[in-house]
Enzyme design. Structure first.
Site, PDB file in Angstrom:
ATOM      1  N   SER A 200     111.012  48.233   7.066  1.00 51.48           N
ATOM      2  CA  SER A 200     112.132  48.800   6.316  1.00 51.48           C
ATOM      3  C   SER A 200     113.118  49.581   7.187  1.00 51.48           C
ATOM      4  CB  SER A 200     111.636  49.686   5.169  1.00 51.48           C
ATOM      5  OG  SER A 200     110.748  50.669   5.649  1.00 51.48           O
TER       6      SER A 200
ATOM      7  N   HIS B 229     113.718  54.922   6.958  1.00 48.71           N
ATOM      8  CA  HIS B 229     114.909  54.402   6.290  1.00 48.71           C
ATOM      9  C   HIS B 229     116.181  55.045   6.829  1.00 48.71           C
ATOM     10  CE1 HIS B 229     112.640  52.961   2.420  1.00 48.71           C
ATOM     11  NE2 HIS B 229     112.180  52.422   3.535  1.00 48.71           N
TER      12      HIS B 229
END
Length: 223
Positions: A117, A171
């Site tokens: 991610s 992230h």
């Protein structure tokens, strides 16, 4: 190189999860199993296992985690690779993932971390920042810039909700890296010398991935 390297990234991620699922029959301890396949754990990284910063990008914590990330990689990777070319795409992907995992090392030191991610958020950051460049073609505006803002906000808000176990450090670290790259680097480089430089950078990062996995295997043998 054909502009389809995102397929190879997807293949490697899927392969590793299938291997993990097979090895579950022989190694019931999930923590040991995920560490064996390259999960990131702060204390181990601090004690010399630097390669986990890289290998953890290819490990996922189950099929749902994998499906969400690989769908995003298929959608975003295809766009970024077609717009920027394979060399820049892979460079953006690996650099964003590595910086995201370095952020994880700082903010989630005592936690296990896996997943692509951070790298995927880097691709979002690249497209987001590209929308604010003057040389970005108007035809690309619908998939760049403020068009991505709802996706970014929703994911960050969801990540800070209790109980989600989402690594917002990866992230945000990956996203900010992608933003910096997307804002500073033009979509099109027509200079042969510039393209050659990007190719060299790409192969250095691919070599880093290979060396990281060799180091992981050596650690598993002598550890």
């Amino acid at each position: 190189m054909k502009r389809e390297s995102f397929y190879y990234l997807i293949f490697v991620n899927v392969l590793i999860l299938f291997l993990i699922e097979i090895f579950k029959f022989f190694i019931p301890n999930e923590a040991v199993l995920y560490l064996m396949f390259g999960a990131q754990y702060g204390p181990l990284v601090s004690h010399g296992q630097w390669f986990r910063i890289v290998t953890s990008m290819f490990v996922h914590g189950g099929f749902i985690h994998l499906i969400f990330n690989m769908y995003a990689l298929f959608f975003l990777g295809r766009i970024v690779e077609n717009v920027y070319g394979t060399e820049k795409f892979l460079t953006f992907y690996f650099l964003s993932g590595i910086v995201g995992n370095l952020a994880t090392q700082i903010f989630y030191y005592n936690s296990f971390s896996v997943g692509a991610s951070g790298a995927i958020f880097g691709l979002i950051g690249v497209l987001f920042a590209a929308g604010f460049r003057k040389d970005t073609p108007y035809s690309l505006k619908p998939i760049t810039g403020s068009a991505l803002l709802p996706m970014i906000v929703i994911n960050i808000i969801f990540g800070i909700m209790p109980g989600t176990n989402i690594n917002n450090a990866a992230h945000i670290g990956g996203f900010l890296t992608g933003m910096l790259l997307g804002y500073m680097i033009p979509l099109y480089d027509y200079s042969w010398k510039v393209r050659k430089i990007w190719k060299v950078i790409m192969w250095i990062l691919i070599l880093l991935v290979v060396v990281s996995y060799i180091s992981l295997i050596i650690w598993g043998v002598i550890g």
